[in-house]
Design a protein around this motif. Structure first.
Motif, mmCIF file in Angstrom:
data_model
loop_
_atom_site.group_PDB
_atom_site.id
_atom_site.type_symbol
_atom_site.label_atom_id
_atom_site.label_comp_id
_atom_site.label_asym_id
_atom_site.label_seq_id
_atom_site.Cartn_x
_atom_site.Cartn_y
_atom_site.Cartn_z
ATOM 1 N N TYR A 32 -59.116 -60.660 -84.646
ATOM 2 C CA TYR A 32 -59.616 -59.304 -84.466
ATOM 3 C C TYR A 32 -60.425 -59.288 -83.183
ATOM 4 O O TYR A 32 -61.320 -60.129 -83.000
ATOM 5 C CB TYR A 32 -60.487 -58.901 -85.661
ATOM 6 N N TYR A 36 -66.945 -53.223 -77.384
ATOM 7 C CA TYR A 36 -68.077 -52.354 -77.645
ATOM 8 C C TYR A 36 -68.631 -51.825 -76.331
ATOM 9 O O TYR A 36 -68.602 -52.508 -75.311
ATOM 10 C CB TYR A 36 -69.176 -53.111 -78.405
ATOM 11 N N PRO A 44 -74.811 -51.128 -79.332
ATOM 12 C CA PRO A 44 -73.378 -51.111 -78.969
ATOM 13 C C PRO A 44 -72.593 -50.248 -79.946
ATOM 14 O O PRO A 44 -72.897 -50.216 -81.143
ATOM 15 C CB PRO A 44 -72.970 -52.580 -79.078
ATOM 16 N N LEU A 46 -68.552 -49.295 -81.216
ATOM 17 C CA LEU A 46 -67.155 -49.724 -81.176
ATOM 18 C C LEU A 46 -66.332 -48.737 -80.360
ATOM 19 O O LEU A 46 -66.339 -47.538 -80.601
ATOM 20 C CB LEU A 46 -66.603 -49.814 -82.596
ATOM 21 N N PHE A 89 -68.975 -55.034 -74.015
ATOM 22 C CA PHE A 89 -68.902 -56.348 -74.640
ATOM 23 C C PHE A 89 -67.545 -56.519 -75.318
ATOM 24 O O PHE A 89 -67.103 -55.643 -76.070
ATOM 25 C CB PHE A 89 -69.978 -56.503 -75.719
ATOM 26 N N ASN A 93 -63.362 -62.296 -83.940
ATOM 27 C CA ASN A 93 -63.668 -63.048 -85.147
ATOM 28 C C ASN A 93 -62.379 -63.284 -85.930
ATOM 29 O O ASN A 93 -61.297 -62.846 -85.529
ATOM 30 C CB ASN A 93 -64.740 -62.377 -86.008
ATOM 31 N N SER A 94 -62.522 -64.025 -87.010
ATOM 32 C CA SER A 94 -61.383 -64.309 -87.871
ATOM 33 C C SER A 94 -61.806 -64.120 -89.313
ATOM 34 O O SER A 94 -62.874 -64.566 -89.704
ATOM 35 C CB SER A 94 -60.875 -65.737 -87.662
ATOM 36 N N SER A 97 -65.632 -63.672 -91.180
ATOM 37 C CA SER A 97 -66.641 -64.326 -90.352
ATOM 38 C C SER A 97 -67.293 -63.301 -89.444
ATOM 39 O O SER A 97 -66.782 -62.196 -89.279
ATOM 40 C CB SER A 97 -66.016 -65.440 -89.510
ATOM 41 N N THR A 98 -68.405 -63.673 -88.881
ATOM 42 C CA THR A 98 -69.142 -62.742 -88.033
ATOM 43 C C THR A 98 -68.524 -62.660 -86.647
ATOM 44 O O THR A 98 -67.834 -63.578 -86.196
ATOM 45 C CB THR A 98 -70.611 -63.156 -87.911
ATOM 46 N N LEU A 99 -68.782 -61.564 -85.969
ATOM 47 C CA LEU A 99 -68.259 -61.365 -84.624
ATOM 48 C C LEU A 99 -68.990 -62.263 -83.629
ATOM 49 O O LEU A 99 -70.210 -62.400 -83.683
ATOM 50 C CB LEU A 99 -68.426 -59.915 -84.198
ATOM 51 N N THR A 100 -68.216 -62.850 -82.730
ATOM 52 C CA THR A 100 -68.763 -63.582 -81.586
ATOM 53 C C THR A 100 -68.566 -62.711 -80.365
ATOM 54 O O THR A 100 -67.435 -62.270 -80.095
ATOM 55 C CB THR A 100 -68.038 -64.923 -81.397
ATOM 56 N N PHE A 101 -69.643 -62.465 -79.633
ATOM 57 C CA PHE A 101 -69.597 -61.549 -78.505
ATOM 58 C C PHE A 101 -69.574 -62.287 -77.173
ATOM 59 O O PHE A 101 -70.148 -63.375 -77.038
ATOM 60 C CB PHE A 101 -70.823 -60.634 -78.517
ATOM 61 N N GLY A 102 -68.917 -61.676 -76.187
ATOM 62 C CA GLY A 102 -69.057 -62.114 -74.813
ATOM 63 C C GLY A 102 -70.419 -61.702 -74.287
ATOM 64 O O GLY A 102 -71.175 -60.991 -74.964
ATOM 65 N N LYS A 103 -70.757 -62.120 -73.073
ATOM 66 C CA LYS A 103 -72.084 -61.866 -72.535
ATOM 67 C C LYS A 103 -72.240 -60.490 -71.904
ATOM 68 O O LYS A 103 -73.336 -60.133 -71.462
ATOM 69 C CB LYS A 103 -72.479 -62.963 -71.551
#
Lengths: 111, 114
Positions: A32, A36, A44, A46, A89, A93-94, A97-103
């Protein structure tokens, strides 16, 4: 493995131009990929999201392109407007699990 | 429909003190996530609560803790504040079991440690 790398850090585009922001990931389990948009003083919001079963998704002037083999995805903003000036941003995620964001990428669209 | 609400909007604390930040999720959302947004570092995952239980925590020291109440609201506690804890703390919510259908974020609490 959990990282999402985003580039560029900042971007200046002329009004009417195309803004392109890129992200790369390593975890092949990610399924997924949302983008944002954040305006100053706000959280942020969506913007658009894609799943790996399609290579492109378009919503108005915003398009996500997804390259599963290269583990990359990008946001294209067509006909960029000054109101699009914000920080963008990417995230991933998979499953459960929680979202991992870019910087983040600070976009400035000049009039 | 009310969005995710966070309070206070701004908080100034002295180094060594404790800070408590609060979050009310969207009605019907049972999962609450906390993220720290420090300048130049993007959004760093802190904690995830679902149905009153801590489901996951990010790479932060134990002085960052929280809880979720029966009405699904949540609070984040930061003990022994350090200068580098100064950041925007964002809360987000989602429906149960659906973190990968997108979060809705609040506007955040700006914590300043002096």
């Amino acid at each position: 493995q959990q990282q999402v790398k985003q580039s560029p850090q900042s971007l200046i585009v002329q009004k009417g131009g195309i803004s392109i922001i890129n992200c790369a990931y390593e975890n092949t389990a990610f399924d997924y990929f949302p983008w944002y948009q954040q305006f100053p003083g706000k959280g942020p919001a969506l913007l658009i999201a894609i799943r790996p079963d399609v290579s492109e998704k378009k919503e108005g002037r915003f398009t996500i392109s997804f390259n599963k083999s290269a583990k990359q995805f990008s946001l294209h903003i067509m006909d960029s407007q000054p109101g699009d000036s914000a920080t963008y941003f990417c995230a991933a995620n998979s499953g459960y699990s929680t979202l991992t964001f870019g910087k983040g990428t600070m976009l400035l669209v000049s009039p | 429909e009310a969005g995710v609400t966070q309070s206070p909007t701004h908080l100034i604390k002295t180094r060594g003190q404790q800070a408590t930040l609060r979050c009310s999720p969207i009605s019907g959302h049972t999962s609450v996530y906390w993220y720290q947004q420090a300048l130049g570092l993007g959004l760093q995952f802190l904690l995830w609560y679902d149905e009153g239980e801590e489901r996951n925590r990010g790479n932060f020291p134990p002085r960052f803790s929280g809880r979720q109440f029966p009405n699904y609201s949540s609070e984040l506690n930061v003990n022994a504040l350090e200068l580098e804890d100064s950041a925007l703390y964002l809360c987000a919510s989602s429906k149960q079991g659906a973190p990968n259908y997108g979060y809705t974020f609040g506007s955040g609490t700006r914590l300043t440690v002096v």
